[in-house]
Design a protein around this motif. Structure first.
Motif, PDB file in Angstrom:
ATOM      1  N   VAL A   1      -5.084   7.578  -0.318  1.00  0.00           N
ATOM      2  CA  VAL A   1      -6.337   7.123   0.223  1.00  0.00           C
ATOM      3  C   VAL A   1      -6.961   8.274   0.978  1.00  0.00           C
ATOM      4  CG1 VAL A   1      -5.667   4.775   0.474  1.00  0.00           C
ATOM      5  CG2 VAL A   1      -5.437   6.134   2.380  1.00  0.00           C
TER       6      VAL A   1
ATOM      7  N   GLN B 213       0.361   4.637  -2.249  1.00  0.00           N
ATOM      8  CA  GLN B 213      -1.277   4.876  -2.658  1.00  0.00           C
ATOM      9  C   GLN B 213      -1.760   6.240  -1.911  1.00  0.00           C
ATOM     10  OE1 GLN B 213      -3.625   1.636  -2.375  1.00  0.00           O
ATOM     11  NE2 GLN B 213      -2.252   0.334  -3.231  1.00  0.00           N
TER      12      GLN B 213
ATOM     13  N   ALA C 118      -8.439   4.934   7.853  1.00  0.00           N
ATOM     14  CA  ALA C 118      -8.513   5.127   6.536  1.00  0.00           C
ATOM     15  C   ALA C 118      -9.125   3.707   6.174  1.00  0.00           C
ATOM     16  CB  ALA C 118      -7.240   5.402   5.952  1.00  0.00           C
ATOM     17  N   ARG C 119     -10.149   3.956   5.094  1.00  0.00           N
ATOM     18  CA  ARG C 119     -10.711   2.918   4.260  1.00  0.00           C
ATOM     19  C   ARG C 119     -10.115   2.665   3.043  1.00  0.00           C
ATOM     20  NH1 ARG C 119     -15.103  -0.069   5.049  1.00  0.00           N
ATOM     21  NH2 ARG C 119     -15.896   1.349   6.497  1.00  0.00           N
ATOM     22  N   ILE C 120      -9.529   1.159   2.725  1.00  0.00           N
ATOM     23  CA  ILE C 120      -8.831   0.736   1.848  1.00  0.00           C
ATOM     24  C   ILE C 120      -9.779  -0.473   1.400  1.00  0.00           C
ATOM     25  CG2 ILE C 120      -6.495  -0.034   1.002  1.00  0.00           C
ATOM     26  CD1 ILE C 120      -5.191   1.433   3.169  1.00  0.00           C
TER      27      ILE C 120
ATOM     28  N   LEU D 206       0.826  -1.209   0.051  1.00  0.00           N
ATOM     29  CA  LEU D 206       0.020  -0.066   0.077  1.00  0.00           C
ATOM     30  C   LEU D 206       0.974   1.211   0.061  1.00  0.00           C
ATOM     31  CD1 LEU D 206      -2.570  -1.079   2.643  1.00  0.00           C
ATOM     32  CD2 LEU D 206      -2.781  -0.937   0.199  1.00  0.00           C
TER      33      LEU D 206
ATOM     34  N   TRP E  93      -8.149   0.359   8.170  1.00  0.00           N
ATOM     35  CA  TRP E  93      -6.666   0.236   8.436  1.00  0.00           C
ATOM     36  C   TRP E  93      -6.421   1.419   9.498  1.00  0.00           C
ATOM     37  CZ3 TRP E  93      -2.518  -2.758   6.589  1.00  0.00           C
ATOM     38  CH2 TRP E  93      -2.834  -3.608   5.915  1.00  0.00           C
TER      39      TRP E  93
END
Length: 152
Positions: free
Chosen positions: A104, A102, A117-119, A99, A124
Motif C-alpha cells: 500500500v 499487501q 495508509a489508505r486501504i 491485509l 489505517w
C-alpha cells in the motif's frame, strides 16, 4: 410445607421438568438446558421403572438428577466440542490479518514510527520506520489494530 412438596415429587414431575427444560432450550438456544432436560427425563424414567424396587425417595432422586446433570453436560461438551469445523476462510472476520503481505502507499508520512495508509476507502494507522508520504510499503503484521509496515 417444603418437606411435603418434596415428598410428593413423583416420576412424572421429573419428566415434565425435562420437557420444560427442552422447550426452554428451543426458545433460548445455546445447547445448555438440553443436558439438564435429558438428566431430568432419565431420573423420571428410572423412578417410573425402578422407583419402588430401589426405594427412590425424593432425596435420592435429586442426588441422581445432580449426578446425571454433571455427566450429561460433560458428555455433551465432548460431543459438541468434537464437531469443530475448520473454516474455509479462517481470516473472515480478521480484516487486519487479511491485509498482511499487501503493498500500500502511505497517506501520511511516518514520524516517530507512526503514520497512516489508505486501504480502499479507509485510513489505517501504521507503525514502521520513518518514511515520506507516498512511499509504497508492505504490510508485515498487525498489532492491536495498527498495521506494521516496512518499505518495499
Amino acid at each position: 410445607m417444603l418437606e411435603r412438596l418434596f415428598a410428593e415429587l413423583g416420576p412424572w414431575n421429573w419428566i415434565v421438568l425435562g420437557l420444560v427444560l427442552m422447550i426452554f432450550e428451543v426458545a433460548a438456544p445455546g445447547i445448555f438446558l438440553l443436558w439438564f432436560g435429558i438428566a431430568a427425563l432419565i431420573v423420571g424414567a428410572v423412578a417410573i421403572l425402578f422407583g419402588e424396587a430401589l426405594g427412590l425417595g425424593w432425596q435420592l432422586q435429586v442426588i441422581l438428577f445432580l449426578i446425571l446433570s454433571v455427566i450429561s453436560v460433560l458428555i455433551g461438551r465432548r460431543l459438541i466440542g468434537a464437531t469443530d469445523v475448520v473454516s474455509d476462510e479462517p481470516l473472515l472476520n480478521m480484516r487486519g490479518e487479511q491485509l498482511i503481505g499487501q503493498v500500500v502507499t502511505l497517506e501520511e508520512a511516518t514520524v516517530n514510527g507512526r503514520g497512516r495508509a489508505r486501504i480502499g476507502d479507509s485510513l489505517w494507522r501504521v507503525t514502521g520506520p520513518d518514511l515520506d508520504a507516498g512511499t509504497p510499503v508492505r504490510i508485515t503484521g498487525i498489532d492491536h489494530g495498527t498495521l506494521v509496515v516496512e518499505p518495499v
